[in-house]
Scaffold this motif. Structure first.
Motif, PDB file in Angstrom:
ATOM      1  N   CYS A  71       0.746  -1.184   0.143  1.00 17.20           N
ATOM      2  CA  CYS A  71      -0.133  -0.064   0.060  1.00 17.20           C
ATOM      3  C   CYS A  71       0.717   1.303  -0.075  1.00 17.20           C
ATOM      4  CB  CYS A  71      -1.028  -0.031   1.113  1.00 17.20           C
ATOM      5  SG  CYS A  71      -0.190  -0.335   2.750  1.00 17.20           S
ATOM      6  N   ILE A  72       2.225   1.143   0.143  1.00 18.85           N
ATOM      7  CA  ILE A  72       3.072   2.265   0.034  1.00 18.85           C
ATOM      8  C   ILE A  72       3.678   2.167  -1.659  1.00 18.85           C
ATOM      9  CG2 ILE A  72       5.076   3.645   0.619  1.00 18.85           C
ATOM     10  CD1 ILE A  72       4.457   2.629   3.415  1.00 18.85           C
ATOM     11  N   PRO A  73       3.118   2.915  -2.546  1.00 18.21           N
ATOM     12  CA  PRO A  73       3.770   2.730  -4.166  1.00 18.21           C
ATOM     13  C   PRO A  73       4.871   3.406  -4.202  1.00 18.21           C
ATOM     14  CG  PRO A  73       1.674   4.285  -4.066  1.00 18.21           C
ATOM     15  CD  PRO A  73       1.842   3.645  -2.650  1.00 18.21           C
ATOM     16  N   GLY A  74       5.323   4.226  -3.390  1.00 17.41           N
ATOM     17  CA  GLY A  74       6.586   4.763  -3.572  1.00 17.41           C
ATOM     18  C   GLY A  74       6.737   6.318  -3.211  1.00 17.41           C
ATOM     19  N   LEU A  75       7.550   7.102  -3.860  1.00 17.10           N
ATOM     20  CA  LEU A  75       8.063   8.323  -3.286  1.00 17.10           C
ATOM     21  C   LEU A  75       7.735   9.453  -4.495  1.00 17.10           C
ATOM     22  CD1 LEU A  75      11.643   7.416  -1.930  1.00 17.10           C
ATOM     23  CD2 LEU A  75       9.627   7.521  -0.590  1.00 17.10           C
ATOM     24  N   ILE A  76       7.665  10.651  -3.878  1.00 14.86           N
ATOM     25  CA  ILE A  76       7.260  11.623  -4.952  1.00 14.86           C
ATOM     26  C   ILE A  76       8.182  12.953  -4.172  1.00 14.86           C
ATOM     27  CG2 ILE A  76       4.999  11.187  -5.615  1.00 14.86           C
ATOM     28  CD1 ILE A  76       4.156  13.280  -3.544  1.00 14.86           C
ATOM     29  N   VAL A 171       0.973   0.862   7.335  1.00 17.33           N
ATOM     30  CA  VAL A 171       2.454   0.040   7.772  1.00 17.33           C
ATOM     31  C   VAL A 171       2.342  -1.187   8.694  1.00 17.33           C
ATOM     32  CG1 VAL A 171       3.938   1.809   7.260  1.00 17.33           C
ATOM     33  CG2 VAL A 171       2.929   1.472   9.451  1.00 17.33           C
ATOM     34  N   ALA A 172       0.975  -1.404   9.098  1.00 20.20           N
ATOM     35  CA  ALA A 172       0.658  -2.620   9.864  1.00 20.20           C
ATOM     36  C   ALA A 172       1.118  -3.924   9.390  1.00 20.20           C
ATOM     37  CB  ALA A 172      -0.800  -2.794  10.283  1.00 20.20           C
ATOM     38  N   PRO A 173       1.727  -4.864   9.933  1.00 19.85           N
ATOM     39  CA  PRO A 173       2.007  -6.158   9.358  1.00 19.85           C
ATOM     40  C   PRO A 173       0.688  -6.814   9.015  1.00 19.85           C
ATOM     41  CG  PRO A 173       2.534  -6.215  11.787  1.00 19.85           C
ATOM     42  CD  PRO A 173       1.839  -4.902  11.458  1.00 19.85           C
TER      43      PRO A 173
ATOM     44  N   PHE B 107      11.321   0.296   6.790  1.00 12.29           N
ATOM     45  CA  PHE B 107      11.408  -1.088   5.800  1.00 12.29           C
ATOM     46  C   PHE B 107      12.595  -0.996   4.994  1.00 12.29           C
ATOM     47  CE2 PHE B 107       6.960  -0.098   6.666  1.00 12.29           C
ATOM     48  CZ  PHE B 107       6.625  -1.258   6.990  1.00 12.29           C
ATOM     49  N   SER B 108      13.073   0.374   4.667  1.00 17.01           N
ATOM     50  CA  SER B 108      14.351   0.459   3.550  1.00 17.01           C
ATOM     51  C   SER B 108      15.675   0.399   4.280  1.00 17.01           C
ATOM     52  CB  SER B 108      14.092   1.938   2.996  1.00 17.01           C
ATOM     53  OG  SER B 108      12.955   1.947   2.542  1.00 17.01           O
ATOM     54  N   LEU B 109      15.817   0.876   5.564  1.00 19.73           N
ATOM     55  CA  LEU B 109      17.059   0.920   6.130  1.00 19.73           C
ATOM     56  C   LEU B 109      17.649  -0.630   6.384  1.00 19.73           C
ATOM     57  CD1 LEU B 109      17.104   3.529   9.140  1.00 19.73           C
ATOM     58  CD2 LEU B 109      18.616   3.283   7.123  1.00 19.73           C
ATOM     59  N   VAL B 110      16.647  -1.569   6.705  1.00 18.38           N
ATOM     60  CA  VAL B 110      17.025  -2.978   6.794  1.00 18.38           C
ATOM     61  C   VAL B 110      17.700  -3.342   5.508  1.00 18.38           C
ATOM     62  CG1 VAL B 110      15.796  -3.325   8.776  1.00 18.38           C
ATOM     63  CG2 VAL B 110      14.600  -3.756   6.614  1.00 18.38           C
ATOM     64  N   ARG B 111      17.239  -2.853   4.342  1.00 21.60           N
ATOM     65  CA  ARG B 111      17.682  -3.323   3.345  1.00 21.60           C
ATOM     66  C   ARG B 111      18.774  -2.417   2.585  1.00 21.60           C
ATOM     67  NH1 ARG B 111      13.855  -6.800   0.763  1.00 21.60           N
ATOM     68  NH2 ARG B 111      12.258  -7.240   2.116  1.00 21.60           N
ATOM     69  N   GLY B 112      19.312  -1.486   3.247  1.00 23.83           N
ATOM     70  CA  GLY B 112      20.503  -0.754   2.887  1.00 23.83           C
ATOM     71  C   GLY B 112      20.092   0.402   2.294  1.00 23.83           C
ATOM     72  N   ILE B 113      18.923   0.705   2.326  1.00 26.12           N
ATOM     73  CA  ILE B 113      18.629   2.200   1.480  1.00 26.12           C
ATOM     74  C   ILE B 113      18.416   3.061   2.726  1.00 26.12           C
ATOM     75  CG2 ILE B 113      16.902   3.330  -0.238  1.00 26.12           C
ATOM     76  CD1 ILE B 113      16.402   0.368  -1.096  1.00 26.12           C
ATOM     77  N   TRP B 114      19.034   4.315   2.483  1.00 23.10           N
ATOM     78  CA  TRP B 114      19.120   5.076   3.916  1.00 23.10           C
ATOM     79  C   TRP B 114      18.648   6.629   3.491  1.00 23.10           C
ATOM     80  CZ3 TRP B 114      22.877   9.114   4.017  1.00 23.10           C
ATOM     81  CH2 TRP B 114      23.792   9.102   3.193  1.00 23.10           C
TER      82      TRP B 114
END
Lengths: 173, 147
Positions: A71-76, A171-173, B107-114
């Protein structure tokens, strides 16, 4: 002097009526108003409190980032800053849109700031705080975490969402 | 890290830009011990495919058209990450990097993306720390050795 008495009575009643009207006016002015941003999603109306919405943005160039929930498609980028985007359809378990059009609400909730992908903004309106109904009791516990209440707008029901709850759900599991 | 300073205490970074799938990544050039051509017949112990290590879905190994091995060393330990050869070397002040938004950072830090870096000609470049990536749970458990 019945005429004088009647006149005094009418004056008194009129005066009371005016006072009553003034007190009503004062009550109306004092009654807290809340600005809400109404938006559509899968044909239904939803809202965020206006105080939580920083900006309404077009959907342009969402850059995926590995490892994040679906549910987080990315960054802008927003004027040089990087913001995350969550897909509200996925958070609410709604089907994907028929077309890729949409808008992004840049919103805050708690300590979090993020873009929220929606179908489109419908209106920004002020409503009486008292017109906001509590969430239905029959909602499950997970849904109650991000539904802040409900209201009516032009005969349609609107679900008022709590951005902090939406972010937590994303972000919930 | 390059400790060269410009106009005060702002650190200057030399960043190797490379692509994986449709995304662009950058790594601090000073982290790299070596950059070598990928030889499929060589012993690949301690080596893994970068896109698999960072969890980039939908990318095949065959899509890595110019494979090279980015080698980093931590003490006696050596790690290699196979991905496309660098396409650019850019210099930036550390202050121009942007921290990741709080929703995605865990989620990203654990994959090295900082961090992230908006660059006009590339869009958003994701900064990867190969040392962090080498320490990520998947690689620590030995899944990183390329068959």
């Amino acid at each position: 002097m019945p005429h004088q008495h009647d006149s005094m009575k009418s004056d008194r009643i009129l005066s009371e009526l005016k006072l009553l009207r003034e007190s009503r006016t004062i009550t109306d002015v004092d009654e807290p108003m809340v600005t809400v941003v109404l938006f559509s999603l899968d044909g239904e109306l939803y809202a965020f409190p206006g105080a939580n919405v920083l900006e309404i943005l077009p959907v342009e160039g969402i850059s995926p980032i590995p490892g994040t929930p679906e549910c987080i498609p990315g960054l802008i980028t927003v004027r040089g800053d990087i913001e995350s985007v969550i897909d509200l359809r996925r958070v609410l378990d709604l089907p994907p849109p028929a077309d890729a059009q949409g808008q992004i609400l840049l919103a805050t909730g708690g300590e979090v700031r993020s873009g929220v992908l929606i179908d489109g903004v419908e209106d920004v309106v002020d409503v009486l705080r008292t017109s906001i109904l509590p969430p239905p009791r029959n909602l499950d516990r997970q849904t109650r975490e991000f539904v802040a209440g409900g209201l009516e707008r032009d005969g349609r029901s609107v679900t008022l969402l709590d951005p902090a709850g939406v972010f937590a759900r994303a972000v919930a599991p | 890290m390059n400790r060269a300073e410009t106009g005060g205490s702002i650190e200057r970074l030399r960043l190797l830009v490379f692509s994986a799938g449709s995304l662009r990544f950058a790594a601090d050039a000073d982290q790299l011990a070596q950059l070598r051509e990928y030889d499929p017949s060589a012993n690949q112990c301690g080596t893994c495919w970068f896109h698999e290590a960072v969890g980039l879905d939908g990318v095949d190994r065959e899509a890595v058209v110019r494979p090279e091995v980015y080698v980093v060393r931590q003490g006696a330990q050596e790690y290699g990450f196979i991905t496309n050869a660098p396409e650019d070397l850019i210099e930036r002040d550390a202050g121009s990097l942007r921290p990741l938004p709080s929703l995605v950072e865990p989620f990203s830090l654990v994959r090295g993306i900082w961090a992230a870096l908006p660059v006009e000609r590339y869009g958003i470049i994701l900064l990867v720390d190969f040392f962090r990536l080498a320490a990520s749970p998947g690689l620590r458990s030995g899944q990183g050795d390329t068959p």
